[in-house]
Design an enzyme around this catalytic site. Structure first.
Site, PDB file in Angstrom:
ATOM      1  CB  ALA A  83      99.489  43.357  61.822  1.00 29.48           C
ATOM      2  NE  ARG A 109      90.420  55.917  73.468  1.00 27.99           N
ATOM      3  CZ  ARG A 109      90.909  55.386  72.357  1.00 27.99           C
ATOM      4  NH1 ARG A 109      91.131  54.098  72.284  1.00 27.99           N
ATOM      5  NH2 ARG A 109      91.154  56.136  71.326  1.00 27.99           N
TER       6      ARG A 109
HETATM    7  C1  LIG Z   1      86.284  52.072  64.979  1.00 28.74           C
HETATM    8  C2  LIG Z   1      87.716  51.881  65.341  1.00 28.74           C
HETATM    9  C3  LIG Z   1      88.579  52.968  65.343  1.00 28.74           C
HETATM   10  C4  LIG Z   1      89.926  52.805  65.674  1.00 28.74           C
HETATM   11  N1  LIG Z   1      90.727  53.899  65.652  1.00 28.74           N
HETATM   12  C5  LIG Z   1      92.049  53.746  65.929  1.00 28.74           C
HETATM   13  C6  LIG Z   1      92.926  54.863  65.860  1.00 28.74           C
HETATM   14  O1  LIG Z   1      92.532  55.973  65.556  1.00 28.74           O
HETATM   15  N2  LIG Z   1      94.228  54.671  66.126  1.00 28.74           N
HETATM   16  C7  LIG Z   1      94.711  53.448  66.448  1.00 28.74           C
HETATM   17  O2  LIG Z   1      95.908  53.334  66.657  1.00 28.74           O
HETATM   18  N3  LIG Z   1      93.901  52.374  66.523  1.00 28.74           N
HETATM   19  C8  LIG Z   1      92.582  52.492  66.275  1.00 28.74           C
HETATM   20  N4  LIG Z   1      91.756  51.394  66.350  1.00 28.74           N
HETATM   21  C9  LIG Z   1      92.312  50.080  66.601  1.00 28.74           C
HETATM   22  C10 LIG Z   1      92.974  49.513  65.349  1.00 28.74           C
HETATM   23  O3  LIG Z   1      92.214  49.869  64.235  1.00 28.74           O
HETATM   24  C11 LIG Z   1      93.106  48.000  65.338  1.00 28.74           C
HETATM   25  O4  LIG Z   1      93.595  47.568  66.523  1.00 28.74           O
HETATM   26  C12 LIG Z   1      94.072  47.546  64.250  1.00 28.74           C
HETATM   27  O5  LIG Z   1      93.680  48.080  63.029  1.00 28.74           O
HETATM   28  C13 LIG Z   1      94.165  46.054  64.144  1.00 28.74           C
HETATM   29  O6  LIG Z   1      94.921  45.707  63.005  1.00 28.74           O
HETATM   30  P1  LIG Z   1      95.304  44.218  62.689  1.00 28.74           P
HETATM   31  O7  LIG Z   1      96.140  44.274  61.469  1.00 28.74           O
HETATM   32  O8  LIG Z   1      95.884  43.601  63.875  1.00 28.74           O
HETATM   33  O9  LIG Z   1      93.961  43.451  62.401  1.00 28.74           O
HETATM   34  P2  LIG Z   1      92.708  43.755  61.477  1.00 28.74           P
HETATM   35  O10 LIG Z   1      92.821  45.022  60.758  1.00 28.74           O
HETATM   36  O11 LIG Z   1      91.523  43.534  62.315  1.00 28.74           O
HETATM   37  O12 LIG Z   1      92.781  42.654  60.369  1.00 28.74           O
HETATM   38  C14 LIG Z   1      92.422  41.333  60.588  1.00 28.74           C
HETATM   39  C15 LIG Z   1      92.637  40.558  59.341  1.00 28.74           C
HETATM   40  O13 LIG Z   1      92.555  39.200  59.609  1.00 28.74           O
HETATM   41  C16 LIG Z   1      91.676  38.568  58.719  1.00 28.74           C
HETATM   42  N5  LIG Z   1      91.072  37.460  59.445  1.00 28.74           N
HETATM   43  C17 LIG Z   1      90.521  37.477  60.668  1.00 28.74           C
HETATM   44  N6  LIG Z   1      90.120  36.251  61.001  1.00 28.74           N
HETATM   45  C18 LIG Z   1      90.423  35.449  59.970  1.00 28.74           C
HETATM   46  C19 LIG Z   1      90.261  34.070  59.720  1.00 28.74           C
HETATM   47  N7  LIG Z   1      89.729  33.266  60.619  1.00 28.74           N
HETATM   48  N8  LIG Z   1      90.673  33.591  58.539  1.00 28.74           N
HETATM   49  C20 LIG Z   1      91.240  34.397  57.617  1.00 28.74           C
HETATM   50  N9  LIG Z   1      91.429  35.696  57.815  1.00 28.74           N
HETATM   51  C21 LIG Z   1      91.021  36.221  58.977  1.00 28.74           C
HETATM   52  C22 LIG Z   1      90.729  39.599  58.274  1.00 28.74           C
HETATM   53  O14 LIG Z   1      90.235  39.279  57.009  1.00 28.74           O
HETATM   54  C23 LIG Z   1      91.623  40.816  58.246  1.00 28.74           C
HETATM   55  O15 LIG Z   1      92.273  40.869  57.014  1.00 28.74           O
HETATM   56  C24 LIG Z   1      90.412  51.539  66.032  1.00 28.74           C
HETATM   57  C25 LIG Z   1      89.555  50.454  66.038  1.00 28.74           C
HETATM   58  C26 LIG Z   1      88.206  50.619  65.720  1.00 28.74           C
HETATM   59  C27 LIG Z   1      87.303  49.458  65.817  1.00 28.74           C
END
Ligand SMILES: Cc1cc2nc3c(=O)[nH]c(=O)nc-3n(C[C@H](O)[C@H](O)[C@H](O)COP(=O)(O)OP(=O)(O)OC[C@H]3O[C@@H](n4cnc5c(N)ncnc54)[C@H](O)[C@@H]3O)c2cc1C
Ligand code: HEM
Ligand code: HEM
Ligand code: SF4
Ligand code: F3S
Ligand code: FES
EC number: 1.3.5.1
Lengths: 244, 627, 209
Positions: free
Chosen positions: B50, B336
């Site tokens: 994101a 799940r």
């Molecule tokens: C093992 C695993 C397998 C998965 N497989 C799938 C799949 O096959 N298909 C699917 O659709 N989804 C899957 N998911 C879910 C999916 O990966 C996540 O929901 C998604 O990647 C979240 O993306 P995001 O960009 O919201 O956050 P994240 O990728 O979690 O990124 C968070 C970001 O915020 C930053 N951050 C956090 N807190 C702070 C702070 N306090 N200060 C500064 N920076 C901060 C971090 O550094 C990071 O850059 C899986 C999840 C896991 C755990």
């Protein structure tokens, strides 16, 4: 089981190895879990815990990286330090743990080094310029399976820096070549292929990494099996880019 | 325990035919003059799918973007770990898929606790995400003809999941990271890795910046901008052990919540059925094994509990293939939440349940099984030291994803003007349960398309006046953590909290347990502030300090999760209240009383509940059945 | 401009190393084949040497070789210095035995360079040769290889060259962007060692005297 750890501790400009005997370890623990245990006991004794980088702990984020007995990521083949388990050590072993060593990777504290030089290499050209929203339908350009597979194999790099740590020249050529080969193998990556090779190599050199002399030490160190052919490919692309 | 406040509504969502709503909203949004974009600044916290896609796209549009993440490089965000794949209604297989079908599947999968408008938009955008990623060079799996391959995933009858071996998240994230790197080189994005957001700056009623701590030097500083975007991921680590990366935290969204952003559905947690069981008390994290294993593996437990024999010595007659027994039509392939609950009810977490490939190997041959699952088997063997070709695998459920998050409207704006929340950090699209391969889709839809389409409507009123933000509150908090000098590690509090949450607010919840947790959490929190030990100082790289700060926030969030779980006396999706089940033990929804989003307001004392009513015009609520 | 940028890059330097290395390799192969003339008797090899001078390839060849050796050594030294700078602090723990290539290329190169100096004094200038008559190649050689320490010196040098080529021939291809199996280099290196060592061996065994 029992292990004696010799760990590099550094909080200022220089550091030293410090010995920590550890008891009651379970062979099922991961190497990093062992450091967790050590750290909890250090905190309770009022000493500062050992700083080390880690995040995913499943071998994919590339954050962990330790020189374990002189081997990047430790003795197991194709395994990151976070996926290494104590069952691969013998009861009573002495294990030396050091940070990655390279001029472009300054030590920040203990086992933590600054690898942002690798980001600089990517920023110099490790991308395909595809502005958001401008893309044609994904099936507009079929990609031969073989090219797709080559691209994938190179794209698997996790940016851990083990190749740099292991290279006798302190070269980041495997990392650089992995990205250049990934993008250069795909039809989408062709327009920028030649400038990408030039710019990435230039950034690599300017950052102070050593030159690759085909020593090949990076290959066994790489947890993701990036092949040496990627370096040949980058060499070829760079030469062709100049001789075209 | 809580009080009820005024209802809340999503005022940005257009009405009218659902297919046109997103188009309509985009047309309705005011545009920023290109020359002014350079004067407008946006802070993006987080560099997962994101955050990285948002930073890259906003930078491209011409805004001045500042990006933060706590890892040493944006490329390491937790999204990197996603294995399975990403959904898109491309219908490349001509198997009857369509935007409409993906929309319906997602609403149903979310057990009718999500917004139809949002989900439809997500389904529409899914198609463009794949185009975008392919153009960036994401090496999706391809067939011999050179076209993209897809596979099917839980909760869908069509093959719409695009994947890149078992590393889809990694490849998508690298694509977004590279797009961001291109903007960094172009000077539109400034990146601050190893920097943690510790507070939100609200000025004149608008979100205007963040207070961060440089994790290397320890320096606390404030950064201001015209808008703030949080893309900080999920908070599954409140359970201590989860499949999330070690650093995943709630700090960013919790601090924003304390500054006035409503927190929606905090108790909606997804538990993944196939993870590697816990091996010992020092376990630091749980590893997911792809769900696809259930296509060929058979799940069983010994008929006698605590049977001491190794699995291969237990004769066929003394094995209970419980999923096949309880769900004859779906068998091992139930969704799940159902598979997870069944496993928890039937076994202990150290040993897990067996996932047996003996039949598959006999039927298909070892080679076929190896071709299909070789890398997963290898990973299993690396971690457990056991060979899954000769002895059954042991698996157990683990916390995986949090559907709850900060409340946002159709524009992805929270209740604080200027604060946008994207990706797993918001609550938006998955209702009470997320379908496999939909989180990656949502993160990228938010970052590449939705946010760039809506944020202008807010920024057009900027730039806002300059001011100097203070950092004293954050500095005081850091000092307070260091000053306790107690006798327990932050880790030990985290472990205890996680245990409590897993037992009482995990897969199955009931009133007594939740009340017990609600008694215990405040005590634990008080104890934390009396006894935690943080070594070192604030002016250095100090991982104990980072950890302690995160645990302190989990200790607050946990309470709200329990309150939410307790107030929602129905069962839905990942939220199973044992008081609310059908006679044969399935989740029993209560649409009459609970067809709403629970958005919680922070008050410092009892939280205030604001309800957002959910209406279903296009997909009729029905009961899930997998018997 | 482009060429300069290429030469400045580490990859460009390696290409220079590879091209000059291949040049040297070609010379070494040709030289080895020429040496085998000794098995056809004194007249053949002495005549071959005289013929080379007649057709006037000697000076151009010397010039080319000097250029290759010069460039080869300059970039080798530059890269080695770069490498040292790139790792100012080493590891405390002895590393896993390094690949033989990394260990031998630089020292092997130095051994070869020292040998060539001696070799020129010995067989080209004749000053270090027990016989030492210019043009009498056959007699010079036989005189040389009657002495055990000369045989030893040549053997060591040729083996060093073999090791250098064993890695170098493959490495040059890699540097120029051609992926080839490492086996090729082993075959080339073995053939070269065998070819060169056959001459001292023949003298020692009395096949040539
Ligand atoms: C093992 C695993 C397998 C998965 N497989 C799938 C799949 O096959 N298909 C699917 O659709 N989804 C899957 N998911 C879910 C999916 O990966 C996540 O929901 C998604 O990647 C979240 O993306 P995001 O960009 O919201 O956050 P994240 O990728 O979690 O990124 C968070 C970001 O915020 C930053 N951050 C956090 N807190 C702070 C702070 N306090 N200060 C500064 N920076 C901060 C971090 O550094 C990071 O850059 C899986 C999840 C896991 C755990
Ligand atoms: C004059 C003495 C010489 C020195 C100091 C020298 C030094 C070197 C060095 C340091 C390398 C780099 C190897 C590495 O680090 O991987 C190298 C490579 C090489 N050398 Fe030499 N060398 C010498 C003579 C020769 C000769 C006589 C030959 C001919 C057979 C030769 C052929 C090669 C080849 C083919 C390579 C590989 C080029 C590449 O890796 O791109 N060298 N040499
Ligand atoms: C047993 C092995 C060798 C034998 C018998 C041998 C023999 C000779 C002889 C007889 C000459 C003089 C030719 C003449 O003056 O006409 C010569 C010259 C030379 N040899 Fe060798 N040589 C051997 C190995 C090598 C090796 C390993 C190298 C290089 C690494 C080498 C490099 C040269 C060079 C550079 C010259 C000078 C050529 C010139 O006149 O410009 N030789 N060698
Ligand atoms: S090439 Fe291999 S060793 Fe180097 S950074 Fe990438 S994954 Fe790590
Ligand atoms: S070890 Fe170093 S020299 Fe090249 S082949 Fe690998 S980068
Ligand atoms: S911690 Fe992520 S690769 Fe090791």
């Amino acid at each position: 089981m029992k292990l004696t750890l010799r760990i590099w501790r550094q909080s200022g400009p220089t550091g030293a190895l410090v010995t920590y005997p550890l008891d009651d370890l379970s062979p099922d623990m991961s190497f990093l879990e062992m450091l967790d245990v050590l750290n909890e006991s250090l905190v309770l004794r009022g000493e500062e815990p050992v700083a080390f980088d880690h995040d995913c702990r499943e071998g994919i984020c590339g954050m962990c990286g330790l020189m374990i007995n002189g081997v990047a990521h430790g003795p197991e083949k194709a395994t990151t330090a976070c996926q290494l388990h104590l069952r691969h050590f013998r009861d009573g072993d002495t294990v030396t743990v050091e940070p990655w060593r390279a001029k472009p990777f300054p030590v920040l504290r203990d086992l933590v080094v600054d690898r942002s030089a690798l980001d600089r290499i990517v920023e110099s050209g490790g991308y395909i310029s595809a502005p958001t929203g401008s893309a044609p339908d994904a099936h507009a350009t079929p990609v031969p399976k073989q090219a797709a597979d080559t691209a994938f194999t190179s794209a698997a790099c996790i940016g851990c820096g083990a190749c740099v740590a292991a290279c006798p020249n302190g070269s980041a050529m495997l990392f650089t070549a992995a990205k250049a080969t990934h993008l250069g193998s795909l039809p989408q990556g062709q327009p920028e292929r030649w400038t990408r090779a030039q710019d990435m190599v230039q950034a690599h050199d300017d950052l102070g990494f050593g030159g690759c002399t085909n020593a090949g030490e990076c290959i066994p160190a790489c947890p993701k099996g990036i092949p040496l052919t990627t370096i040949a490919q980058l060499n070829r692309d760079l030469l062709r880019s100049h001789l075209r | 325990m809580y009080t009820e406040g005024t209802p809340i509504a999503d005022t940005k969502a257009p009405s009218g035919p659902i297919e046109n709503r997103w188009e309509q909203r985009r047309l309705g949004a005011r545009l920023v003059n290109p020359a002014n974009k350079r004067k407008l600044s946006v802070i993006v916290v987080g560099t997962g799918l994101a955050g990285a896609s948002a930073a890259a796209s906003l930078g491209e549009l011409g805004y001045r973007v500042t990006s933060f993440c706590y890892q040493d490089s944006p490329r390491r965000a937790h999204s990197i770990a996603a294995q399975g794949g990403i959904n898109a209604a491309k219908n490349y297989r001509n198997d009857g898929d369509s935007v409409r079908r993906l929309f319906q599947d997602t609403v149903k999968g979310g057990d009718f606790r999500s917004r139809e408008s949002n989900v439809h938009r997500l389904a529409e955008l899914s198609v463009r995400i794949i185009d975008q990623c392919v153009a960036q060079g994401v090496p999706f799996a391809r067939e011999y003809g050179g076209l993209l391959d897809t596979r099917s995933f839980g909760g869908a009858q069509v093959s719409r999941t695009f994947y890149a071996r078992g590393q889809t998240g990694q490849q998508l994230l690298l694509g977004a990271y590279q797009a961001m790197a291109r903007q960094i080189a172009a000077g539109t994005v400034t990146s601050h890795p190893r920097t943690e957001m510790l507070d939100l700056v609200v000025h004149d009623g608008r979100a205007r910046g963040v207070v961060v701590r440089d994790l290397v030097t320890g320096q606390v500083s404030a950064h201001t901008a015209d808008a703030v975007v949080l893309a900080t991921g999920g908070y599954g680590n409140v359970f201590h052990l989860s499949t999330n990366a070690k650093g995943c935290n709630t700090t960013a969204i919790w601090r924003a919540h304390r500054r006035g952003a409503l927190f929606a559905n905090p108790c909606f947690t997804q538990i993944h059925p196939t993870c590697i069981p816990i091996s010992g008390e020092h376990q630091s994290k749980l590893t997911l094994m792809s769900e696809s294993l259930r296509n060929d593996g058979r799940v069983w437990v010994p008929s006698v509990k605590d049977d001491p024999r190794p699995p291969n010595d237990i004769p066929e007659a003394e094995r209970d293939y419980y999923l096949e027994r309880m769900y004859p039509s779906f068998g091992n392939l139930v969704p799940r939440d159902i598979a997870s609950r069944a496993a928890k009810n039937i076994s202990d977490e150290r040993k897990g349940v067996y996932l047996d490939f003996a039949d598959a190997i006999a039927r298909l041959g070892r080679d076929v099984v190896e071709a299909r699952y070789g890398n997963l088997f290898e990973m299993y063997q690396r971690i457990t030291g056991e060979d899954p070709y000769t002895a059954p695998m042991r698996i157990y459920p683990a916390v995986h994803y949090t559907m709850g998050g900060l409340w946002v409207d159709y524009d992805l704006r929270s209740t604080i003007p200027g604060l946008f929340v994207i990706g797993e950090a918001n609550f938006s699209d998955h209702g009470a349960n997320r379908l496999g391969a939909s989180a990656l889709m949502q993160g990228l839809a938010d970052g590449y398309f939705v946010l760039p389409g809506t944020i202008g409507d807010y920024l057009v009123d900027g730039p806002f006046e300059a001011f100097t933000a203070t950092t004293t509150e954050v500095e005081d908090r850091v000092a307070a953590l260091l000053a306790v000098r107690g006798d327990r590690t932050a880790e030990s509090f985290h472990r205890e909290l996680g245990r409590l949450m897993w037992d009482e607010c995990g897969m199955e919840r009931d009133e007594a347990g939740l009340r017990k947790a609600l008694d215990r959490i405040p005590e634990l929190r008080a104890e934390f502030w009396r006894r935690v030990r943080v070594t070192g100082t604030g002016e250095q790289l100090n991982q104990e300090l980072e950890k302690a700060g995160r645990v302190a926030d989990f200790l607050e969030l946990a309470e709200l999760m329990c309150v939410d779980a307790l107030h929602r006396t129905e069962s839905c999706g990942g939220h199973f209240r044992s008081e609310s089940q059908t006679p044969d033990g399935e989740a029993l929804r209560d649409d009459e009383h609970f067809a709403y989003v629970a958005a919680w307001e922070y008050t410092g004392a009892e939280p205030v509940l604001h309800k957002e009513r959910l209406d279903f015009e296009h997909v009729r609520p029905s009961t899930r059945s997998y018997k | 401009m482009q060429t300069l940028r290429l030469y400045r890059s580490t990859v460009g330097k390696k290409a220079v190393m590879a091209v000059t290395g291949v040049g040297l390799l070609l010379f070494v192969v040709g030289h080895m084949v020429g040496n085998l003339a000794i098995f056809s008797g004194p007249a053949a090899i002495d005549g071959y040497a005289a013929w080379l001078r007649e057709i006037g390839v000697v000076w151009p060849l010397r010039f080319g070789l000097l250029l290759c050796v010069g460039l080869h050594m300059v970039v080798a030294i530059q890269l080695a210095r770069r490498a040292r700078k790139a790792r100012p602090v080493g590891y405390e723990h002895g590393r896993r035995p390094q690949s033989y290539a990394a260990r031998t290329m630089r020292w092997g190169g130095v051994v070869i360079a020292l040998f060539v100096v001696y070799h020129l004094l010995d067989l080209t200038a004749g000053v270090a040769n027990p016989h030492g008559v210019q043009g009498e190649v056959y007699n010079n050689l036989v005189a040389d290889f009657r002495l055990w320490y000369v045989v030893l010196a040549y053997t060591v040098a040729v083996l060093a060259l073999g090791l250098h080529i064993r890695h170098g021939a493959w490495s040059a291809l890699q540097s120029l962007g051609v992926t080839a199996p490492r086996g090729i280099a082993l075959v080339v290196a073995t053939a070269i060692c065998a070819g060169y060592l056959s001459v001292p061996a023949a003298v020692v065994l009395g096949v040539v005297s």
